[in-house]
Design a protein around this motif. Structure first.
Motif, PDB file in Angstrom:
ATOM      1  N   PHE A   1     -54.879  43.000   7.477  1.00  0.00           N
ATOM      2  CA  PHE A   1     -54.429  44.187   6.765  1.00  0.00           C
ATOM      3  C   PHE A   1     -53.261  44.848   7.500  1.00  0.00           C
ATOM      4  O   PHE A   1     -52.231  45.188   6.892  1.00  0.00           O
ATOM      5  CB  PHE A   1     -55.600  45.161   6.626  1.00  0.00           C
ATOM      6  N   ILE A   2     -53.408  45.030   8.800  1.00  0.00           N
ATOM      7  CA  ILE A   2     -52.345  45.680   9.570  1.00  0.00           C
ATOM      8  C   ILE A   2     -51.085  44.825   9.563  1.00  0.00           C
ATOM      9  O   ILE A   2     -49.971  45.340   9.401  1.00  0.00           O
ATOM     10  CB  ILE A   2     -52.826  45.940  11.013  1.00  0.00           C
ATOM     11  N   ARG A   3     -51.251  43.526   9.717  1.00  0.00           N
ATOM     12  CA  ARG A   3     -50.088  42.647   9.759  1.00  0.00           C
ATOM     13  C   ARG A   3     -49.336  42.643   8.427  1.00  0.00           C
ATOM     14  O   ARG A   3     -48.117  42.497   8.381  1.00  0.00           O
ATOM     15  CB  ARG A   3     -50.521  41.227  10.101  1.00  0.00           C
ATOM     16  N   MET A   4     -50.055  42.821   7.337  1.00  0.00           N
ATOM     17  CA  MET A   4     -49.424  42.808   6.023  1.00  0.00           C
ATOM     18  C   MET A   4     -48.497  43.998   5.825  1.00  0.00           C
ATOM     19  O   MET A   4     -47.455  43.886   5.181  1.00  0.00           O
ATOM     20  CB  MET A   4     -50.506  42.794   4.932  1.00  0.00           C
TER      21      MET A   4
ATOM     22  N   ALA B   1     -48.744  56.956   4.742  1.00  0.00           N
ATOM     23  CA  ALA B   1     -47.948  57.124   5.949  1.00  0.00           C
ATOM     24  C   ALA B   1     -48.305  56.015   6.946  1.00  0.00           C
ATOM     25  O   ALA B   1     -49.439  55.545   6.981  1.00  0.00           O
ATOM     26  CB  ALA B   1     -48.217  58.498   6.573  1.00  0.00           C
ATOM     27  N   ILE B   2     -47.332  55.594   7.728  1.00  0.00           N
ATOM     28  CA  ILE B   2     -47.553  54.512   8.675  1.00  0.00           C
ATOM     29  C   ILE B   2     -48.656  54.857   9.669  1.00  0.00           C
ATOM     30  O   ILE B   2     -49.454  53.999  10.063  1.00  0.00           O
ATOM     31  CB  ILE B   2     -46.249  54.168   9.419  1.00  0.00           C
ATOM     32  N   ASP B   3     -48.749  56.122  10.066  1.00  0.00           N
ATOM     33  CA  ASP B   3     -49.768  56.484  11.050  1.00  0.00           C
ATOM     34  C   ASP B   3     -51.180  56.445  10.458  1.00  0.00           C
ATOM     35  O   ASP B   3     -52.165  56.531  11.182  1.00  0.00           O
ATOM     36  CB  ASP B   3     -49.482  57.870  11.646  1.00  0.00           C
ATOM     37  N   GLU B   4     -51.293  56.331   9.134  1.00  0.00           N
ATOM     38  CA  GLU B   4     -52.600  56.190   8.504  1.00  0.00           C
ATOM     39  C   GLU B   4     -53.077  54.742   8.466  1.00  0.00           C
ATOM     40  O   GLU B   4     -54.242  54.477   8.153  1.00  0.00           O
ATOM     41  CB  GLU B   4     -52.562  56.716   7.066  1.00  0.00           C
ATOM     42  N   LEU B   5     -52.200  53.818   8.790  1.00  0.00           N
ATOM     43  CA  LEU B   5     -52.506  52.405   8.601  1.00  0.00           C
ATOM     44  C   LEU B   5     -53.721  51.933   9.397  1.00  0.00           C
ATOM     45  O   LEU B   5     -54.585  51.247   8.825  1.00  0.00           O
ATOM     46  CB  LEU B   5     -51.270  51.564   8.948  1.00  0.00           C
ATOM     47  N   PRO B   6     -53.857  52.248  10.693  1.00  0.00           N
ATOM     48  CA  PRO B   6     -55.040  51.755  11.422  1.00  0.00           C
ATOM     49  C   PRO B   6     -56.359  52.215  10.817  1.00  0.00           C
ATOM     50  O   PRO B   6     -57.318  51.433  10.727  1.00  0.00           O
ATOM     51  CB  PRO B   6     -54.837  52.333  12.837  1.00  0.00           C
ATOM     52  N   GLU B   7     -56.419  53.473  10.394  1.00  0.00           N
ATOM     53  CA  GLU B   7     -57.663  53.986   9.814  1.00  0.00           C
ATOM     54  C   GLU B   7     -57.965  53.309   8.481  1.00  0.00           C
ATOM     55  O   GLU B   7     -59.111  52.920   8.207  1.00  0.00           O
ATOM     56  CB  GLU B   7     -57.547  55.505   9.629  1.00  0.00           C
ATOM     57  N   ILE B   8     -56.951  53.147   7.631  1.00  0.00           N
ATOM     58  CA  ILE B   8     -57.152  52.482   6.341  1.00  0.00           C
ATOM     59  C   ILE B   8     -57.565  51.025   6.560  1.00  0.00           C
ATOM     60  O   ILE B   8     -58.423  50.487   5.852  1.00  0.00           O
ATOM     61  CB  ILE B   8     -55.869  52.565   5.494  1.00  0.00           C
ATOM     62  N   ALA B   9     -56.954  50.379   7.565  1.00  0.00           N
ATOM     63  CA  ALA B   9     -57.292  48.987   7.863  1.00  0.00           C
ATOM     64  C   ALA B   9     -58.744  48.854   8.301  1.00  0.00           C
ATOM     65  O   ALA B   9     -59.445  47.914   7.898  1.00  0.00           O
ATOM     66  CB  ALA B   9     -56.354  48.445   8.943  1.00  0.00           C
TER      67      ALA B   9
END
Length: 488
Positions: free
Chosen positions: A367-370, A424-432
């Motif tokens: 997910f993060i890599r995508m 937002a990019i900073d939300e990506l780890p939590e969403i992942a």
């Protein structure tokens, strides 16, 4: 063509060269449809800028204070095809003659070394894929053709347990070390290394092969044992013309049907005996012996009529007396249990790597890599800029899952915003992390998860919100053993 005098020569040849799928294109050369939203590639070759190269004949240039002359000659040579077993044809042959003033050839040697260095520096971040030439075109010294020239695949893009990656990298690095040949020779060990990548389809076996080739800067030579025109002599010739260091990839080795005839006969006998036990003694006493003899005749005939590569032919090519040394052999299979023991014994397969279905941690990594590659884009939807056709994205044109609702479809919105993410990019780890919690451990292949994310490659929030529905549909599809996807 870095020489200004050569580029500005009054005698030039213009040609239109097609770009590969991985080469960057000038966006200004790509047209759009009437709506301005969608790209249109009709007559793209006509819009491509021509490339100019020195024409045939004599040219001159300066390099490092030395005056050189270049003479290009081209002639048609008839190839009778005797060496390749094909048909005769005329082929263009070009000769380049470089000369300079002076009595020493050293300036020319330095120029050639410089051009070679420039060529390899431009191709350093590429992986070249080669396949065997067609049967009628194979020669003693030219059996391979380039079929792809793609960017190097980074190791971090391969979904595999970290310790397994390190183990393969360390083993391959030690084998390719310049001092390794002497170590092997002192102990009388053939200089070969073989790997078996096994696991379900879509788990990354071929991806790891390409990543390893990229890490060590090796070309990949792909051989299909199912090719009808490939004989055992061709296979030996292909292995004998491999470069000193390369990766030889044999994909789906289990589908080639590499079994010894004696094993096939024994399997048939066991099946016949089992059938005998299930029938009456009187009937079995009359038919079993003749059935086995008849079956043996059929198997013998099939073996004689069988074309292609046999197990013994492959083993001789891999580690026979005259087999090539210095290469890295990688075999992939979905069913390792079906392989003959002789094919995977130590010395032919030195390291086995098991690929499994994705874990929750690997799903998070996928997910993060995508989506992490879009970090240079606007952080939020409110920061969107006008697209090239002048249509600005307003706050009402949000995708599903955003705070302000949605007006346009996700596809249209994505086209208008030209690739902006819906979080937002900073939300990506939590969403992942929340996305990975919805993926069951060891149920889906990385390819299946990646395919799901690719359909939402600009919408990570949408991918998270629709994950429950997709997981349930895919589990139901697997249970029903159907190939029709209900949710994509």
């Amino acid at each position: 063509m870095s020489q200004p005098r050569m580029v500005n020569s009054r005698y030039l040849m213009a040609e239109t060269a097609s770009k590969t799928a991985w080469e960057d294109e000038d966006e200004s050369m790509v047209a759009r449809d009437r709506s301005g939203l969608y790209l249109n590639f009709s007559n793209q070759e006509a819009r491509a800028r021509p490339q100019f190269i020195p024409a045939l004949g004599l040219h001159s240039f300066w390099w490092k204070g030395q005056y050189f002359k270049l003479n290009r000659k081209k002639e048609s040579v008839f190839d009778d095809g005797a060496s390749s077993g094909g048909f005769g044809a005329f082929k263009d042959k070009e000769d380049l003659t470089i000369s300079c003033l002076g009595r020493s050839p050293e300036p020319i040697k330095q120029l050639l070394a410089h051009t070679k260095e420039q060529y390899y520096s431009a191709h350093q971040a590429r992986t070249i894929v080669k396949r065997p030439l067609p049967g009628y075109m194979r020669r003693a010294r030219n059996n391979w053709q380039i079929v792809a020239n793609r960017p190097v695949r980074e190791m971090k893009t391969v979904v595999l347990e970290h310790q397994q990656k390190l183990q393969v990298l360390a083993d391959m690095n030690e084998y390719l070390h310049p001092e390794t040949p002497r170590w092997y020779a002192n102990r009388g060990i053939p200089l070969r290394r073989g790997y078996l990548f096994h696991g379900p389809p879509g788990t990354g076996k071929t991806s790891l092969s390409f990543a390893l080739a990229g890490v060590f800067g090796l070309d990949i030579h792909v051989i299909s044992l199912l090719e009808p025109t490939l004989t055992e002599e061709d296979l030996s010739s292909l292995f004998s013309t491999l470069p000193r260091r390369c990766v030889v990839l044999l994909e789906d080795i289990d589908t080639a049907g590499l079994r010894r005839p004696v094993d096939e006969l024994r399997a048939a006998e066991r099946a016949s005996k089992k059938e005998k036990e299930n029938t009456s003694k009187e009937e079995s006493g009359k038919t079993t012996s003749s059935d086995i003899k008849e079956l043996a005749k059929v198997l013998k005939k099939e073996t004689e009529d069988k074309k292609g590569i046999s197990l013994s032919g492959l083993l001789n090519a891999i580690d026979g007396v005259a087999s090539h040394e210095g290469r890295v052999l990688i075999m992939t299979t979905n069913v390792p249990e079906s392989l003959d023991e002789a094919l995977i014994r130590p010395g032919r397969v030195d390291l086995q790597v098991e690929f499994t279905y994705a874990t929750k941690e690997q799903a998070k990594e996928l997910f993060i890599r995508m989506y992490e590659g879009d970090q240079g884009r606007p952080q939020r939807l409110d920061d969107a800029k006008p697209v090239p056709n002048g249509t600005a994205v307003t706050s009402s044109e949000k995708v599903p899952g955003s705070a302000n609702g949605s007006v346009l479809s996700p596809e249209t919105s994505s086209a208008l915003r030209s690739g902006e993410l819906d979080i937002a990019i900073d939300e990506l780890p939590e969403i992942a992390h929340r996305f990975s919690e919805k993926i069951p451990d060891g149920e889906f292949s990385p390819a299946e998860i990646q395919g799901y994310l690719l359909k939402r490659k600009k919408h990570p929030r949408r991918a998270f919100e629709e994950a429950d529905k997709w997981v349930a549909a895919l589990i139901r599809q697997k249970m029903n053993r159907t190939k029709v996807s209900q949710v994509q």
